[in-house]
Design an enzyme around this catalytic site. Structure first.
Site, mmCIF file in Angstrom:
data_model
loop_
_atom_site.group_PDB
_atom_site.id
_atom_site.type_symbol
_atom_site.label_atom_id
_atom_site.label_comp_id
_atom_site.label_asym_id
_atom_site.label_seq_id
_atom_site.Cartn_x
_atom_site.Cartn_y
_atom_site.Cartn_z
ATOM 1 N N SER A 151 0.840 -1.193 0.000
ATOM 2 C CA SER A 151 0.000 0.000 0.000
ATOM 3 C C SER A 151 0.875 1.242 0.000
ATOM 4 O O SER A 151 2.015 1.225 0.491
ATOM 5 C CB SER A 151 -0.908 0.012 1.234
ATOM 6 O OG SER A 151 -1.599 1.240 1.359
ATOM 7 N N TYR A 200 -1.714 -1.340 10.229
ATOM 8 C CA TYR A 200 -1.882 -1.456 8.779
ATOM 9 C C TYR A 200 -0.664 -0.931 8.019
ATOM 10 O O TYR A 200 -0.061 -1.642 7.209
ATOM 11 C CB TYR A 200 -3.150 -0.728 8.333
ATOM 12 C CG TYR A 200 -3.473 -0.960 6.873
ATOM 13 C CD1 TYR A 200 -4.091 -2.141 6.473
ATOM 14 C CD2 TYR A 200 -3.135 -0.031 5.901
ATOM 15 C CE1 TYR A 200 -4.375 -2.381 5.140
ATOM 16 C CE2 TYR A 200 -3.415 -0.252 4.567
ATOM 17 C CZ TYR A 200 -4.034 -1.429 4.191
ATOM 18 O OH TYR A 200 -4.304 -1.660 2.867
#
Length: 269
Positions: A142, A156
């Site tokens: 990401s 995350y």
């Protein structure tokens, strides 16, 4: 490509980026192994792909939260005589709220799916790729792995940063063996991710130019791994964000992250 039809294993293949990978790889002539928790969605996607393309699709419903799953999955592939040429480590999700707001079991499950499972799958499947002299591994990371970690999704960004570094090392170790490894680092992508994390209302306030479709993310990701890019960020806006953050002093970048994260993260629970 190998002489025969390449076989791609896609984790988290029931929706979003995973389903987009399945569709585009099938269109490129790949046979597929799809795995995720939701067997009904996998079967529906498999039926679609078999109808639209001359492709063999094997559905293996597994939950990567179980530490035994990577080994069980690879044992089943071996039992069926299936040799994986492309590994798409896509399965993932977010845990909303602050770090101490969730119990340890929730965090342990998250780390198993986002860190341990993709690492173990690569370890188990990479030797076969090296032996055959060809392979591709895409670890779906990401843009969050390139910018300061925000409040409200504590693990995350950290997990995605790990996948980026892991992919870089694997790429260097295996390039001469014919195996390309790429960390694909999308930014905001239209999928179910923000519905699951209950942040859809906040995310809808972001301007449209910041979003990419799952199909476009996958198209660029496939091209990147074929080129041999160890890390790839799809989208000009996302690449500009990463460059800007790199140029800013750390404290300023962290301050901006804290300010902006309030717009799209739940930092209260």
């Amino acid at each position: 490509m190998t002489a025969s039809r390449p076989l791609s294993l896609v984790t988290g293949g029931s929706s979003g980026i995973g389903a987009a990978f399945a569709r585009q790889l099938a269109a490129l002539g790949h046979d597929l192994v799809l795995t995720a928790r939701r067997a009904d969605r996998l079967e529906a996607l498999a039926a679609e792909l078999r109808e639209q393309h001359v492709t063999q699709v094997t559905v293996l419903p597994y939950d990567l939260v179980d530490p035994a799953t990577p080994r069980t999955l690879c044992d089943e592939l071996h039992r069926r005589g299936l040799q994986v040429d492309w590994l798409i480590n896509n399965a993932g999700y977010g845990v909303p709220g602050t770090f101490v707001a969730n119990d340890w079991a929730t965090h342990a499950d998250f780390l198993q799916v986002l860190l341990t499972a993709p690492t173990e799958l690569a370890w188990r499947l990479l030797p076969g790729m090296r032996q055959r002299g060809h392979g591709r591994i895409i670890n779906v990371a990401s843009l969050a792995g390139h910018v300061p970690g925000p409040a409200g999704h504590t693990l995350y960004a950290a997990s995605k940063a790990y996948l980026i570094k892991f992919s870089q090392s694997l790429a260097l170790e295996n390039r001469t063996a014919g195996v390309n490894v790429c960390a694909l680092c999308p930014g905001f992508t239209w999928s179910e991710f923000h519905d699951v994390t209950r942040t859809r209302d906040k995310m809808n306030k972001l301007p449209g130019f910041m979003w990419l479709s799952a199909e476009e993310v996958v198209r660029q990701g496939i091209a990147a791994v074929e080129r041999g890019d160890a890390v790839y960020i799809p989208g000009r806006v996302n690449r500009a964000i990463k460059t800007m953050v790199q140029l800013l002093p750390d404290q300023l970048a962290l301050w901006l992250s804290a300010r902006e994260s309030k717009r799209y993260r739940n930092t209260q629970i």
